[in-house]
Design an enzyme around this catalytic site. Structure first.
Site, PDB file in Angstrom:
ATOM      1  N   ASP A 120       8.717  -2.530  16.713  1.00 15.75           N
ATOM      2  CA  ASP A 120       9.083  -1.614  15.627  1.00 15.75           C
ATOM      3  C   ASP A 120       7.977  -0.618  15.300  1.00 15.75           C
ATOM      4  O   ASP A 120       8.210   0.325  14.533  1.00 15.75           O
ATOM      5  CB  ASP A 120       9.475  -2.401  14.375  1.00 15.75           C
ATOM      6  CG  ASP A 120      10.815  -3.089  14.538  1.00 15.75           C
ATOM      7  OD1 ASP A 120      11.703  -2.488  15.185  1.00 15.75           O
ATOM      8  OD2 ASP A 120      10.982  -4.215  14.034  1.00 15.75           O
ATOM      9  N   ASP A 181      17.642  -2.172  20.325  1.00 14.37           N
ATOM     10  CA  ASP A 181      16.965  -1.286  19.375  1.00 14.37           C
ATOM     11  C   ASP A 181      15.681  -0.688  19.970  1.00 14.37           C
ATOM     12  O   ASP A 181      15.245   0.389  19.588  1.00 14.37           O
ATOM     13  CB  ASP A 181      16.592  -2.046  18.096  1.00 14.37           C
ATOM     14  CG  ASP A 181      17.570  -3.133  17.700  1.00 14.37           C
ATOM     15  OD1 ASP A 181      18.246  -3.676  18.594  1.00 14.37           O
ATOM     16  OD2 ASP A 181      17.652  -3.457  16.518  1.00 14.37           O
TER      17      ASP A 181
HETATM   18  N1  GLY Z   1      16.189  -2.642  14.418  1.00 16.94           N
HETATM   19  C1  GLY Z   1      16.820  -3.532  13.557  1.00 16.94           C
HETATM   20  C2  GLY Z   1      18.194  -3.174  13.176  1.00 16.94           C
HETATM   21  O1  GLY Z   1      18.814  -2.257  13.690  1.00 16.94           O
HETATM   22  O2  GLY Z   1      18.673  -3.864  12.277  1.00 16.94           O
END
Ligand code: GLY
Length: 397
Positions: A120, A181
């Protein structure tokens, strides 16, 4: 990706448009008017964040608003665990408030210079420093982004051919885990490789995108949330879900990340296989949407809660995909999504200081169900700005 022109235009528009923006859809959808609305909501948020002396604590970022709530719940950003830390600074950059944007952005600098917590880091730095660099082209911001890209790249496992998403979950998944993601974070590597960073960063990003293309999708181009690889040999072991309804269902935001991710990778690399794949994953998503609102349920196997965040991410991606593919149908889809997000029941209006409502964060964990969430707002505003940029470009033709 560069919203400078759109923002400059919008700042002029903001002074010339005097019509009050209300929840009432009184003149049809207008992207310019919705941006003005977003700027008003940002002002509301900032005034809520100020204490009685007018001071803002920039370590605390607006994260979400529950269905029965009317004010932002704040999260600390002096911990790398807050994956949404970059979205509010990004909203401020896009809304044209560069002074407050820079103050929130500054609190995230430390992340570029310490061992990576998880993938992230890309989301965090793209929302804050990259959105800021797009405005100010600051050498200082560029250096932070280059350092962050090198830090993010330490998650790459050359045997698996992808970046590890969640180091803390290796044991839980039984190996090197990569979530869909993670496609978004490739932008940090691709941008860095074009701005003085190592060419290896681009190789890592493309290897990740290629491996994901082969291991992370079903035959119908719908995506799994998680792909697990052997940490030592790199062998692809299995796929499963973490935030979707089931291992074999299409989690809406996961597919949205795939659509946005492959569109973005094509935009940076001009490698046609990414454009073809972006269209394929988009078509799989569009052909399964439940109705003419073009807003999905949080998982395509469910019909309870919609996820406005997935719609906002897809709308933003489709404006670009339409430009890159030359297919106007994608632009029409994006407009429909934005039009529906811009009216009840999705628009927050006076009810809350967010832009839009009705997103789902993590249904299996029971968190942020039917909430306003900062990333839904971020991609909604990004989509509006992209749309304005395209409309202006087309008007000049
Ligand atoms: N990257 C985490 C989500 O989309 O919840």
């Amino acid at each position: 990706m560069n919203h400078k022109t759109a923002i400059a235009t919008l700042l002029i528009l903001a002074t010339s448009i005097t019509a009050c923006v209300t929840e009432k859809n009184d003149g049809g959808f207008s992207a310019e008017r919705q941006v003005e609305y977003c700027q008003q909501q940002v002002e509301r948020t900032l005034s809520e964040l100020r204490d009685s002396t007018g001071r803002i604590d920039y370590v605390m970022t607006p994260r979400n608003i529950g269905p029965q709530e009317h004010h932002w719940n704040l999260r600390r950003v002096d911990t790398p665990e807050e994956w949404c830390a970059g979205f509010f600074p990004g909203i401020l950059w896009m809304a044209g408030d560069s002074i407050e944007a820079a103050r929130f952005t500054e609190k995230l600098r430390y992340l570029a210079y310490q061992p990576v917590y998880d993938h992230d880091l890309g989301f965090i730095m793209i929302g804050s420093f990259l959105k800021g660099w797009e405005q100010n082209q600051s050498e200082d911001y560029k250096q932070v982004l280059l350092a962050a890209a090198d830090t993010l790249a330490t998650l790459f496992n050359p045997k698996a051919g992808t970046m590890l998403s969640w180091p803390r979950n290796v044991r839980m998944f039984g190996g090197h885990n990569t979530i869909m993601d993670n496609m978004i974070n490739l932008e940090l590597l691709l941008w860095a490789s074009q701005h003085g960073g190592s060419p290896r960063l681009k190789e890592i990003a493309m290897t990740h995108a290629d491996t994901t293309m082969s291991c992370h999708f079903r035959n119908d181009a719908t995506s799994y949330h998680v792909a697990v690889y052997d940490s030592i040999t790199g062998e692809h072991k299995y796929n499963c879900t973490h935030q979707g309804a089931g291992d074999e269902t299409m989690w809406a935001r996961g597919q949205a990340w795939a659509i946005y991710g492959y569109t973005m990778v094509y935009q940076y690399t001009h490698e046609k296989r990414y454009l073809d794949w972006a269209e394929k994953v988009t078509d799989a998503y569009l052909s399964s949407l439940p109705d003419s609102t073009r807003i999905p349920y949080w998982d395509f196997s469910r019909d309870d809660f919609r996820d406005a965040s997935a719609a906002a991410i897809v709308a933003s991606a489709l404006v670009n995909l339409s430009e890159l593919s030359g297919k106007k149908a994608y632009l029409d889809e994006a407009k429909t999504m934005l039009e529906n997000l811009s009216k009840p029941p999705y628009i927050s209006g006076k009810e809350k200081p967010s832009f839009i409502m009705h997103s789902v964060g993590n249904m299996p964990a029971g968190t942020e169900i039917d909430y306003s969430i900062n990333y839904a707002d971020y991609y909604y505003l990004e989509a509006l700005l992209r749309l304005i940029e395209i409309q202006e470009k087309n008007a000049k033709k």
